[in-house]
Structure formats: structure tokens, C-alpha cells
Motif scaffolding. Structure first.
Motif, PDB file in Angstrom:
ATOM      1  N   SER A  36       0.826  -1.194   0.000  1.00 11.67           N
ATOM      2  CA  SER A  36       0.000   0.000   0.000  1.00 11.67           C
ATOM      3  C   SER A  36       0.867   1.254   0.000  1.00 11.67           C
ATOM      4  CB  SER A  36      -0.897   0.033   1.244  1.00 11.67           C
ATOM      5  OG  SER A  36      -1.682  -1.133   1.345  1.00 11.67           O
ATOM      6  N   VAL A  46      -5.640   4.648   1.903  1.00 13.92           N
ATOM      7  CA  VAL A  46      -4.766   3.838   1.069  1.00 13.92           C
ATOM      8  C   VAL A  46      -5.165   2.369   1.177  1.00 13.92           C
ATOM      9  CG1 VAL A  46      -2.857   5.467   1.372  1.00 13.92           C
ATOM     10  CG2 VAL A  46      -3.021   3.479   2.877  1.00 13.92           C
ATOM     11  N   LYS A  84      -9.395   5.064  -2.924  1.00 16.63           N
ATOM     12  CA  LYS A  84      -8.178   4.843  -2.138  1.00 16.63           C
ATOM     13  C   LYS A  84      -6.964   4.819  -3.050  1.00 16.63           C
ATOM     14  CE  LYS A  84     -10.615   2.057   1.324  1.00 16.63           C
ATOM     15  NZ  LYS A  84     -10.696   0.729   1.999  1.00 16.63           N
ATOM     16  N   ARG A 274      -0.300  13.964  -5.208  1.00 17.27           N
ATOM     17  CA  ARG A 274      -1.462  13.529  -4.433  1.00 17.27           C
ATOM     18  C   ARG A 274      -2.590  14.562  -4.500  1.00 17.27           C
ATOM     19  NH1 ARG A 274      -1.019  10.074   0.904  1.00 17.27           N
ATOM     20  NH2 ARG A 274       0.267   8.325   0.188  1.00 17.27           N
TER      21      ARG A 274
END
Length: 392
Positions: A36, A46, A84, A274
Motif C-alpha cells: 500500500s 490507502v 483509495k 497527491r
């Protein structure tokens, strides 16, 4: 900057990638998986790829592929599925900030990167926010009705340019971004250097009646910026901060500016990977972020629907691209923001998927995004019930 400069080789990307020494098939390069992504305090959940219905043996080949292929100049790859993050990898490579070389950068989750023309797609979100707040009333309103200070530039054709025409790159204004940005005659370069970029844009002669011909034009996002700023009585970056970035928890923002101090709405935004993925997730969820409404669903649906034939094989919405991939004889539709140098934000609604790619392919074929999407991410989908099978 014109997409022709870096989309003309997209259809050959897979072949070129393998010819560049990429070696064995992707899924043969890393059979161990990659776990992950790290948990950070940025609002992202995540998961391991398998938890999101993705084959780690395929997906996790991305890192070894581009680590062993430095000429591709990959900088970052992120994949989110079912809300996620399931894959996150950063690389080192030569980079620029708005055309100025900054040497080799070792990228990580904390470093910003040029979005280039993905900024136009962010500006589209701000147009939706302006409509939601009533600052703009109709996409069919004439552009000059918002800009009386430019009434001296009016002519019968320009009077018919509307907001919708700006959003679909069909204003009809004569504009040439096919030349390299280093060429002093490049229209975008001249606008970026102008004391009044909006006047420069509207001063261009008409090459076609509004709404008839698609022509890639950074002036479209710039004029939308001026109109939003005047109707909302605040700068575009202030609007973005209050109504888009802050609600998404995006705080580390940099924006290149015109000489007059306004931000470049057509290409100057810099974000961490992100944070760009959050914008993709916002579009994927049709304007919703973790249960909070940021942009109206109606606007997202309009902006990401085909509105006009764009360049090459793509349709164009309102500053968003619409394309498709063929994986195992099945068509998979996607929405995208494209930026010069190989910046990519892919949104695949029927697969509940977001993909971010940063690279430094300035003036070179932008191979990374095409390869990441079509050789790794989409083939890694274990559950593909909504893809369309083609006829033999």
C-alpha cells in the motif's frame, strides 16, 4: 501549448516504449507486488492493489520499468481506485518550471510539479463554481458583454463569441500554438509577455465564425479567467483557494503569473501529485469530495461530455479531453487533463479509477502516460464487467 507537439506520437507509444530498451513485459518485471502507499495526513485513504481489485503483479511493474528507462523521464505515477490510493511511485529526472530548467529533481510526495495545460481543466472547475455561485448566469452570454473596457476591439464576429466557445476552443480567433514556445511568433508566448494579456487575446483577428472550428488556444482559459475575476470581484487564485483547494485540503499551491500579476489560468499551476489526484477524484465523484459538494454534478457532467471534435482522435468537453483505450478487445472510456511535457490526469468513471502521471518530456514524445495507462493500470484491473467488448 498545442497538443500536436506531444500527442502526435501517442498511438505509437507502446511500440516506442518497448523499442527503447524497456525489455520484458511489464508484468514479468516485478512479481512481488508493492504493498500500500504510505498513510499521510492529507485526506487520502490507502489500500493494497488487490484490495481494490487490481493485480499487483501487473501494476507494480511500473516502478521497475521506468527506473530502468531514464530516457523516458518519468517523475511520478499515482493510481487511486474505489476512493483509495493503491499505487504511488516517484522518480528522479530533469525538469523545468514554466520552461526554465531546474536540473535533476528527486521527486517525492512533498514536491510540486508543473501541470501545464491540465491547469485549463482546473479553470473549467472554477467556471463551474462561478456558475454555482451565480457570478456567471449562462454559457451563451457574449464574452464582450463582460468586458466593456475592450469595446474598441469589437466587430460583428467577435460580438458572437460566447463563454461556451471559449470552453470548447472554438472562439474563431486567429491563434497559433503549433510553433515551439521558444518561437517569438507563438501566440501563447506573445500573450504571456503582454502587459494586458486579455486585450492581446481579443485583439487577434477572426479566422472563423465562432463555434465552427476547434483551434487549441490558451487565450480561451485566459479570457475565462478575466471574466470570472470581474464577475466575482476577486482574483482567480483566491477563488480557487477558497472554493476548491481549501475544501479538498490542498494547501501547497504555486502558480506562475502574467506580468500584470494575474495567474496563468491556461498553464501555470504547480501541485503535488497527491493533490492533483484529489482533483481527479472530485471529477470522478461528479463534484463530491468525501461527502462534501464542491462543484455541481450538472457542471461536471457537462464539462466532461463530448462537446466538439478535438485534436487527433479525441473529443473535447469544456477544457477536458475524452478518449478511450482498447484492452483485451474491450473499449474503456476515459476523461483526461493533458499537459505539455507528458503531464496526465486520467479519470475512468466506469472503473472508479484515477491515474496521475508527471514527467519531463518537454519537446520529446510523451510516452509515460500512455504506457502507464494502457500497459499497466488498465490491464491490472481484475474486475472489468463494465468495459465494452468490440465486435470481431
Amino acid at each position: 501549448m498545442s497538443l500536436w507537439r506531444f500527442l502526435c506520437t501517442a498511438l505509437a507509444a507502446a511500440t516506442l516504449g518497448l523499442a527503447s530498451g524497456a525489455g520484458a513485459p511489464a508484468w514479468a518485471q516485478d512479481a512481488a507486488g508493492c504493498g500500500s502507499p504510505p498513510v499521510r495526513s492529507d485526506g487520502w485513504l490507502v489500500a493494497a492493489p488487490e484490495q481494490a481489485g487490481m493485480d499487483a503483479k501487473i501494476l507494480c511493474g511500473i516502478g521497475p520499468r521506468f527506473a530502468a528507462w531514464p530516457d523516458a523521464n518519468a517523475h511520478a505515477v499515482l493510481v487511486a481506485r474505489h476512493g483509495k490510493l493503491v499505487y504511488e511511485r516517484y522518480f528522479a529526472g530533469a525538469d523545468q518550471i514554466w520552461g526554465q530548467p531546474i536540473g535533476t529533481v528527486t521527486y517525492d510526495a512533498e514536491k510540486r510539479h508543473d501541470l501545464r495545460s491540465i491547469t485549463k481543466s482546473v479553470t473549467s472547475l472554477l467556471v463551474g463554481i462561478a456558475l454555482d455561485h451565480g457570478w456567471l448566469k449562462s454559457l451563451d452570454a457574449p464574452v464582450l458583454s463582460f468586458l466593456p473596457e475592450f469595446s474598441d476591439l469589437s466587430d460583428p464576429d467577435k460580438e458572437h463569441i460566447t463563454l461556451r466557445h471559449l470552453l470548447t476552443m472554438s472562439s474563431g480567433l486567429a491563434w497559433d500554438e503549433s510553433r515551439p514556445y521558444s518561437d517569438p511568433t507563438n501566440s501563447e508566448r506573445q500573450m504571456d509577455a503582454a502587459a494586458d494579456p486579455y486585450r492581446y487575446a481579443l485583439a487577434q483577428p477572426m479566422a472563423a465564425p465562432p463555434g465552427t472550428i476547434y483551434n487549441y488556444c490558451g487565450c480561451s482559459a485566459a479570457l475565462l479567467e478575466d471574466i470570472i475575476q470581474q464577475t466575482a470581484s476577486r482574483p482567480l487564485d483566491g477563488i480557487a483557494k477558497e472554493f476548491l483547494f481549501d475544501p479538498l485540503g490542498i494547501s501547497d499551491v504555486e502558480w506562475t503569473r502574467f506580468p500584470n500579476g494575474d495567474v496563468l489560468a491556461h498553464g501555470g499551476l504547480r501541485l503535488r501529485a497527491r493533490d492533483l489526484a484529489k482533483l481527479g477524484q472530485l471529477v470522478l465523484k461528479r463534484g463530491d469530495w468525501n461527502g462534501r459538494r464542491i462543484v455541481s454534478t450538472a457542471w461536471i457532467d457537462q464539462a466532461t461530455a463530448p462537446q466538439i471534435n478535438g485534436e487527433s482522435i479525441y473529443f473535447y468537453g469544456y477544457q477536458w479531453w475524452l478518449g478511450r483505450s482498447l484492452i483485451a478487445r474491450k473499449e474503456i472510456d476515459w476523461i483526461a487533463g493533458f499537459g505539455y511535457g507528458g503531464q496526465r490526469l486520467y479519470i475512468v468513471p466506469k472503473q472508479d479509477l484515477v491515474v496521475v502521471v508527471y514527467s519531463g518530456a518537454y519537446g520529446a514524445p510523451p510516452l509515460v502516460g500512455n504506457i502507464v495507462l494502457n500497459q499497466y493500470v488498465l490491464p491490472a484491473l481484475i474486475d472489468k464487467p463494465t468495459a465494452r467488448e468490440t465486435q470481431p
